[in-house]
Design a protein around this motif. Structure first.
Motif, PDB file in Angstrom:
ATOM      1  N   THR A  13       0.832  -1.173  -0.051  1.00  0.00           N
ATOM      2  CA  THR A  13      -0.113   0.100  -0.111  1.00  0.00           C
ATOM      3  C   THR A  13       1.073   1.157   0.007  1.00  0.00           C
ATOM      4  OG1 THR A  13      -1.793  -1.051   1.245  1.00  0.00           O
ATOM      5  CG2 THR A  13      -1.638   1.271   1.263  1.00  0.00           C
ATOM      6  N   PHE A  14       1.856   1.272   0.797  1.00  0.00           N
ATOM      7  CA  PHE A  14       2.798   2.238   0.989  1.00  0.00           C
ATOM      8  C   PHE A  14       3.512   2.502  -0.324  1.00  0.00           C
ATOM      9  CE2 PHE A  14       6.927   4.150   1.724  1.00  0.00           C
ATOM     10  CZ  PHE A  14       6.626   5.409   2.224  1.00  0.00           C
ATOM     11  N   LEU A  15       3.972   1.354  -0.983  1.00  0.00           N
ATOM     12  CA  LEU A  15       4.885   1.413  -2.151  1.00  0.00           C
ATOM     13  C   LEU A  15       3.817   2.117  -3.185  1.00  0.00           C
ATOM     14  CD1 LEU A  15       7.108   0.668  -3.747  1.00  0.00           C
ATOM     15  CD2 LEU A  15       6.327  -1.663  -4.139  1.00  0.00           C
ATOM     16  N   VAL A  16       2.966   1.604  -3.459  1.00  0.00           N
ATOM     17  CA  VAL A  16       1.633   2.187  -4.676  1.00  0.00           C
ATOM     18  C   VAL A  16       1.504   3.638  -4.274  1.00  0.00           C
ATOM     19  CG1 VAL A  16      -0.656   2.138  -5.329  1.00  0.00           C
ATOM     20  CG2 VAL A  16       0.704  -0.222  -4.810  1.00  0.00           C
ATOM     21  N   VAL A  17       1.314   4.143  -3.045  1.00  0.00           N
ATOM     22  CA  VAL A  17       1.029   5.370  -2.927  1.00  0.00           C
ATOM     23  C   VAL A  17       2.228   6.208  -3.011  1.00  0.00           C
ATOM     24  CG1 VAL A  17       0.088   7.105  -1.270  1.00  0.00           C
ATOM     25  CG2 VAL A  17      -0.997   5.106  -1.490  1.00  0.00           C
ATOM     26  N   TRP A  18       3.168   5.845  -2.556  1.00  0.00           N
ATOM     27  CA  TRP A  18       4.476   6.696  -2.577  1.00  0.00           C
ATOM     28  C   TRP A  18       5.236   6.718  -3.904  1.00  0.00           C
ATOM     29  CZ3 TRP A  18       6.353   9.870   1.131  1.00  0.00           C
ATOM     30  CH2 TRP A  18       7.636  10.245   0.898  1.00  0.00           C
ATOM     31  N   SER A  19       5.115   5.446  -4.660  1.00  0.00           N
ATOM     32  CA  SER A  19       5.805   5.697  -6.100  1.00  0.00           C
ATOM     33  C   SER A  19       5.023   6.425  -6.828  1.00  0.00           C
ATOM     34  CB  SER A  19       5.701   4.283  -6.391  1.00  0.00           C
ATOM     35  OG  SER A  19       4.614   3.658  -6.364  1.00  0.00           O
ATOM     36  N   SER A  20       3.502   6.467  -6.962  1.00  0.00           N
ATOM     37  CA  SER A  20       2.721   7.325  -7.783  1.00  0.00           C
ATOM     38  C   SER A  20       3.076   8.615  -7.388  1.00  0.00           C
ATOM     39  CB  SER A  20       1.080   6.669  -7.420  1.00  0.00           C
ATOM     40  OG  SER A  20       0.859   5.256  -7.711  1.00  0.00           O
ATOM     41  N   SER A  21       3.093   8.976  -6.211  1.00  0.00           N
ATOM     42  CA  SER A  21       3.329  10.431  -5.989  1.00  0.00           C
ATOM     43  C   SER A  21       4.572  10.927  -6.204  1.00  0.00           C
ATOM     44  CB  SER A  21       3.206  10.660  -4.031  1.00  0.00           C
ATOM     45  OG  SER A  21       2.068  10.059  -3.485  1.00  0.00           O
ATOM     46  N   THR A  22       5.755   9.964  -6.136  1.00  0.00           N
ATOM     47  CA  THR A  22       6.892  10.189  -6.757  1.00  0.00           C
ATOM     48  C   THR A  22       6.950  10.636  -7.993  1.00  0.00           C
ATOM     49  OG1 THR A  22       7.862   8.676  -5.228  1.00  0.00           O
ATOM     50  CG2 THR A  22       9.207   9.602  -7.142  1.00  0.00           C
ATOM     51  N   PHE A  23       6.217  10.146  -8.940  1.00  0.00           N
ATOM     52  CA  PHE A  23       6.077  10.307 -10.508  1.00  0.00           C
ATOM     53  C   PHE A  23       5.250  11.735 -10.653  1.00  0.00           C
ATOM     54  CE2 PHE A  23       6.039   5.503 -10.909  1.00  0.00           C
ATOM     55  CZ  PHE A  23       7.417   5.515 -11.027  1.00  0.00           C
ATOM     56  N   ILE A 159      -4.905 -10.733 -14.176  1.00  0.00           N
ATOM     57  CA  ILE A 159      -4.678  -9.400 -14.175  1.00  0.00           C
ATOM     58  C   ILE A 159      -3.149  -9.258 -14.023  1.00  0.00           C
ATOM     59  CG2 ILE A 159      -4.648  -7.385 -12.810  1.00  0.00           C
ATOM     60  CD1 ILE A 159      -7.488  -8.323 -11.722  1.00  0.00           C
ATOM     61  N   ARG A 160      -2.394  -9.892 -13.145  1.00  0.00           N
ATOM     62  CA  ARG A 160      -0.969 -10.116 -13.380  1.00  0.00           C
ATOM     63  C   ARG A 160      -0.161 -10.451 -14.655  1.00  0.00           C
ATOM     64  NH1 ARG A 160      -0.014 -12.598  -7.160  1.00  0.00           N
ATOM     65  NH2 ARG A 160      -0.627 -10.789  -6.055  1.00  0.00           N
ATOM     66  N   THR A 161      -0.938 -11.172 -15.351  1.00  0.00           N
ATOM     67  CA  THR A 161      -0.729 -11.580 -16.684  1.00  0.00           C
ATOM     68  C   THR A 161      -0.634 -10.496 -17.743  1.00  0.00           C
ATOM     69  OG1 THR A 161      -1.079 -13.832 -16.592  1.00  0.00           O
ATOM     70  CG2 THR A 161      -0.955 -13.228 -18.818  1.00  0.00           C
ATOM     71  N   ILE A 162      -1.796  -9.769 -17.511  1.00  0.00           N
ATOM     72  CA  ILE A 162      -1.833  -8.865 -18.584  1.00  0.00           C
ATOM     73  C   ILE A 162      -1.146  -7.567 -18.122  1.00  0.00           C
ATOM     74  CG2 ILE A 162      -3.456  -6.640 -18.920  1.00  0.00           C
ATOM     75  CD1 ILE A 162      -5.904  -8.648 -18.428  1.00  0.00           C
ATOM     76  N   PHE A 163      -0.570  -7.320 -16.906  1.00  0.00           N
ATOM     77  CA  PHE A 163       0.368  -6.248 -16.459  1.00  0.00           C
ATOM     78  C   PHE A 163       1.848  -6.533 -17.110  1.00  0.00           C
ATOM     79  CE2 PHE A 163      -2.267  -4.784 -12.750  1.00  0.00           C
ATOM     80  CZ  PHE A 163      -3.221  -3.859 -13.575  1.00  0.00           C
ATOM     81  N   ALA A 164       2.240  -8.081 -16.740  1.00  0.00           N
ATOM     82  CA  ALA A 164       3.285  -8.488 -17.505  1.00  0.00           C
ATOM     83  C   ALA A 164       3.410  -8.314 -18.804  1.00  0.00           C
ATOM     84  CB  ALA A 164       3.788 -10.187 -16.984  1.00  0.00           C
ATOM     85  N   SER A 209       6.377   2.236 -16.168  1.00  0.00           N
ATOM     86  CA  SER A 209       6.245   2.659 -14.659  1.00  0.00           C
ATOM     87  C   SER A 209       5.049   2.544 -13.965  1.00  0.00           C
ATOM     88  CB  SER A 209       6.750   4.258 -14.596  1.00  0.00           C
ATOM     89  OG  SER A 209       7.967   4.340 -15.117  1.00  0.00           O
ATOM     90  N   PHE A 210       4.008   2.990 -14.543  1.00  0.00           N
ATOM     91  CA  PHE A 210       2.500   2.598 -13.811  1.00  0.00           C
ATOM     92  C   PHE A 210       2.228   1.222 -13.769  1.00  0.00           C
ATOM     93  CE2 PHE A 210       2.428   7.367 -13.784  1.00  0.00           C
ATOM     94  CZ  PHE A 210       1.639   7.499 -12.501  1.00  0.00           C
ATOM     95  N   THR A 211       2.760   0.499 -14.791  1.00  0.00           N
ATOM     96  CA  THR A 211       2.367  -0.868 -14.858  1.00  0.00           C
ATOM     97  C   THR A 211       3.006  -1.564 -13.511  1.00  0.00           C
ATOM     98  OG1 THR A 211       2.241  -1.056 -17.225  1.00  0.00           O
ATOM     99  CG2 THR A 211       2.699  -3.254 -16.056  1.00  0.00           C
ATOM    100  N   PHE A 212       4.459  -1.134 -13.186  1.00  0.00           N
ATOM    101  CA  PHE A 212       4.868  -1.694 -11.991  1.00  0.00           C
ATOM    102  C   PHE A 212       4.037  -1.300 -10.849  1.00  0.00           C
ATOM    103  CE2 PHE A 212       9.416  -0.972 -13.785  1.00  0.00           C
ATOM    104  CZ  PHE A 212       9.287  -2.208 -14.530  1.00  0.00           C
ATOM    105  N   VAL A 213       3.442   0.140 -10.890  1.00  0.00           N
ATOM    106  CA  VAL A 213       2.596   0.362  -9.793  1.00  0.00           C
ATOM    107  C   VAL A 213       1.371  -0.485  -9.709  1.00  0.00           C
ATOM    108  CG1 VAL A 213       1.297   2.303  -8.728  1.00  0.00           C
ATOM    109  CG2 VAL A 213       3.401   2.811  -9.895  1.00  0.00           C
ATOM    110  N   PHE A 214       0.822  -0.689 -10.737  1.00  0.00           N
ATOM    111  CA  PHE A 214      -0.657  -1.520 -10.546  1.00  0.00           C
ATOM    112  C   PHE A 214      -0.378  -2.820 -10.444  1.00  0.00           C
ATOM    113  CE2 PHE A 214      -1.935   1.859 -13.932  1.00  0.00           C
ATOM    114  CZ  PHE A 214      -2.691   2.742 -12.907  1.00  0.00           C
ATOM    115  N   PHE A 215       0.932  -3.303 -10.731  1.00  0.00           N
ATOM    116  CA  PHE A 215       1.390  -4.686 -10.353  1.00  0.00           C
ATOM    117  C   PHE A 215       1.164  -4.997  -8.834  1.00  0.00           C
ATOM    118  CE2 PHE A 215       3.995  -8.322  -9.779  1.00  0.00           C
ATOM    119  CZ  PHE A 215       3.391  -9.462 -10.614  1.00  0.00           C
ATOM    120  N   PHE A 216       1.952  -4.080  -8.337  1.00  0.00           N
ATOM    121  CA  PHE A 216       2.103  -3.975  -6.917  1.00  0.00           C
ATOM    122  C   PHE A 216       0.669  -3.694  -6.128  1.00  0.00           C
ATOM    123  CE2 PHE A 216       6.724  -3.038  -7.897  1.00  0.00           C
ATOM    124  CZ  PHE A 216       7.350  -4.257  -7.332  1.00  0.00           C
TER     125      PHE A 216
END
Length: 238
Positions: A13-23, A159-164, A209-216
């Motif tokens: 949760t923190f990773l998704v919120v923080w990384s999105s905020s970083t971008f 869903i993870r397959t789609i992101f990958a 980059s946002f694919t990484f975010v959505f994957f996590f």
């Protein structure tokens, strides 16, 4: 207890919120200061000039450590899950951890060495980050299918397959088109010679980059199922 206090779901949760905020935060600051163009600058362009370069470096470094903590927790969870149920190769799990580590190291290089200062080091770090990150989510997608029905649902596996797949396809123009961009500049015009490869590379970079975010983001529900404990052992000195 709040939902983000269940298990270790606070990590993704923190990773998704923080990384999105970083971008997003750095993009808005750079845009407000007119340091970049509105239409798809490189993510690194939004952190090339001070003061956003300082904010970008700090936030990206924290993102790298949060990413490592999340991916290491995932590694330990799969390690324990394999002891109970089997199905996931320990070698595959270790390979995923290796690419997780290299991806985080690459991000630290991107955060530390701005492209306008030492471009070669910045580009190498970005290459390691994107390549290792894509390989990591591909391996985790394979692991998710092998671990099913334990740990996650079939829907999440799809869903993870789609992101990958999206990350894999977008990584090629991100890296290949970047080789055709020889100039380091923050403002581009459609008439510029290298504008087309720059635009293709920049758009693909944002997608990856946002694919990484959505994957996590798909980790959050799964991380509610386990916790990690640290055991302290004191050695007797003679």
């Amino acid at each position: 207890m709040f939902w983000f206090q269940e298990g270790l779901c606070c990590l993704p949760t923190f990773l998704v919120v923080w990384s999105s905020s970083t971008f997003i935060v750095n993009y808005l600051i750079a845009l407000f200061r007119r340091d970049v163009d509105v239409v798809f600058p490189y993510i690194s362009d939004t952190g090339a000039s001070p003061p956003e370069s300082c904010i970008f470096g700090l936030m990206s470094t924290i993102t790298a450590f949060a990413g490592f903590a999340t991916m290491f927790a995932r590694y330990k969870y799969l390690q324990r899950l394999n002891e109970i149920t089997g199905g996931v190769s320990p070698a595959l799990n270790k390979a995923a951890l290796f690419f997780a580590i290299t991806s985080c190291v690459g991000m630290c290089f991107v955060a530390t060495f701005q492209e306008t200062a030492i471009r070669i080091v910045h580009d190498i770090g970005a290459f390691i980050f994107f390549l290792s990150g894509v390989v990591y989510i591909i391996l985790q997608t394979i692991i998710s299918h092998k671990a099913h029905p334990y740990g996650t649902s079939k829907r999440v596996c799809y869903i993870r397959t789609i992101f990958a797949v999206v990350a894999f396809l977008a990584a090629f123009p991100t890296i290949i088109c970047a080789f055709f961009v020889k100039e380091t500049r923050l403002h581009w015009n459609p008439e510029d010679k290298e504008y087309t490869p720059h635009l293709a590379s920049a758009v693909s970079e944002w997608i990856v980059s946002f694919t990484f975010v959505f994957f996590f983001f798909t980790y959050i529900q799964e991380f509610k199922q386990f916790t990690l404990k640290v055991n302290t052992e004191l050695l007797e000195f003679k």
